[in-house]
Motif scaffolding. Structure first.
Motif, short mmCIF file in Angstrom:
data_model
loop_
_atom_site.label_atom_id
_atom_site.label_comp_id
_atom_site.label_asym_id
_atom_site.label_seq_id
_atom_site.Cartn_x
_atom_site.Cartn_y
_atom_site.Cartn_z
N TRP A 1 0.84 -1.20 0.00
CA TRP A 1 0.00 0.00 0.00
C TRP A 1 0.88 1.25 0.00
O TRP A 1 0.62 2.21 -0.71
CB TRP A 1 -0.95 0.02 1.19
CG TRP A 1 -1.75 1.29 1.20
CD1 TRP A 1 -1.56 2.37 2.00
CD2 TRP A 1 -2.83 1.63 0.32
NE1 TRP A 1 -2.46 3.35 1.68
CE2 TRP A 1 -3.24 2.92 0.65
CE3 TRP A 1 -3.46 0.96 -0.71
CZ2 TRP A 1 -4.28 3.55 -0.01
CZ3 TRP A 1 -4.50 1.60 -1.37
CH2 TRP A 1 -4.90 2.87 -1.03
N HIS A 2 1.95 1.24 0.78
CA HIS A 2 2.86 2.38 0.83
C HIS A 2 3.46 2.66 -0.56
O HIS A 2 3.54 3.81 -0.98
CB HIS A 2 3.97 2.14 1.85
CG HIS A 2 4.91 3.27 2.01
ND1 HIS A 2 4.56 4.45 2.61
CD2 HIS A 2 6.19 3.42 1.60
CE1 HIS A 2 5.59 5.28 2.58
NE2 HIS A 2 6.59 4.68 1.98
N GLN A 3 3.84 1.62 -1.26
CA GLN A 3 4.36 1.79 -2.62
C GLN A 3 3.31 2.36 -3.55
O GLN A 3 3.59 3.24 -4.37
CB GLN A 3 4.86 0.45 -3.17
CG GLN A 3 6.11 -0.05 -2.51
CD GLN A 3 6.49 -1.45 -2.99
OE1 GLN A 3 5.67 -2.18 -3.53
NE2 GLN A 3 7.74 -1.82 -2.78
N LEU A 4 2.10 1.86 -3.45
CA LEU A 4 1.02 2.32 -4.32
C LEU A 4 0.57 3.74 -3.99
O LEU A 4 0.10 4.47 -4.87
CB LEU A 4 -0.18 1.39 -4.23
CG LEU A 4 -0.07 0.10 -5.00
CD1 LEU A 4 -1.24 -0.82 -4.67
CD2 LEU A 4 -0.03 0.35 -6.50
N SER A 5 0.71 4.15 -2.75
CA SER A 5 0.20 5.46 -2.35
C SER A 5 0.86 6.59 -3.14
O SER A 5 0.20 7.56 -3.50
CB SER A 5 0.34 5.68 -0.85
OG SER A 5 1.69 5.75 -0.46
N GLY A 6 2.14 6.46 -3.44
CA GLY A 6 2.82 7.47 -4.25
C GLY A 6 2.26 7.52 -5.66
O GLY A 6 2.04 8.60 -6.22
N SER A 7 2.00 6.36 -6.22
CA SER A 7 1.42 6.31 -7.57
C SER A 7 0.01 6.86 -7.58
O SER A 7 -0.39 7.54 -8.53
CB SER A 7 1.39 4.86 -8.07
OG SER A 7 2.69 4.35 -8.17
N ILE A 8 -0.73 6.59 -6.52
CA ILE A 8 -2.10 7.10 -6.42
C ILE A 8 -2.08 8.62 -6.41
O ILE A 8 -2.84 9.28 -7.12
CB ILE A 8 -2.80 6.56 -5.17
CG1 ILE A 8 -3.08 5.06 -5.33
CG2 ILE A 8 -4.08 7.32 -4.87
CD1 ILE A 8 -3.51 4.36 -4.06
N GLN A 9 -1.21 9.20 -5.61
CA GLN A 9 -1.16 10.65 -5.52
C GLN A 9 -0.70 11.29 -6.83
O GLN A 9 -1.18 12.34 -7.21
CB GLN A 9 -0.28 11.10 -4.36
CG GLN A 9 -0.51 12.56 -4.03
CD GLN A 9 -0.06 12.91 -2.64
OE1 GLN A 9 0.75 12.21 -2.06
NE2 GLN A 9 -0.59 13.98 -2.11
N GLN A 10 0.22 10.65 -7.53
CA GLN A 10 0.66 11.18 -8.83
C GLN A 10 -0.47 11.14 -9.84
O GLN A 10 -0.68 12.08 -10.59
CB GLN A 10 1.84 10.37 -9.36
CG GLN A 10 3.14 10.70 -8.71
CD GLN A 10 4.27 9.88 -9.31
OE1 GLN A 10 4.08 8.78 -9.82
NE2 GLN A 10 5.47 10.42 -9.23
#
Length: 63
Positions: A10-19
């Protein structure tokens, strides 16, 4: 999958989500905490997506 692995993913995906969806704030993403139902609800609220559209968008991001 154990809790630590899930949190890491989830932590890895959170950056992609925000971008990808800049209207989602860091606090909102943190609040979701990997709960996909919260993600879908926030996407419906902020972007007017249906639940199915939000699920598809997340699946595409994850792949």
């Amino acid at each position: 999958m154990n809790k630590d692995i899930a949190q890491g993913k989830w932590h890895q995906l959170s950056g992609s989500i925000q971008q990808k969806w800049g209207e989602l704030t860091h606090d909102e993403i943190t609040e979701m905490g990997g709960r996909f139902d919260k993600f879908y609800g926030k996407m419906q609220e902020k972007y007017g997506m249906s639940k199915d559209e939000a699920q598809d968008a997340f699946t595409k991001l994850r792949d």
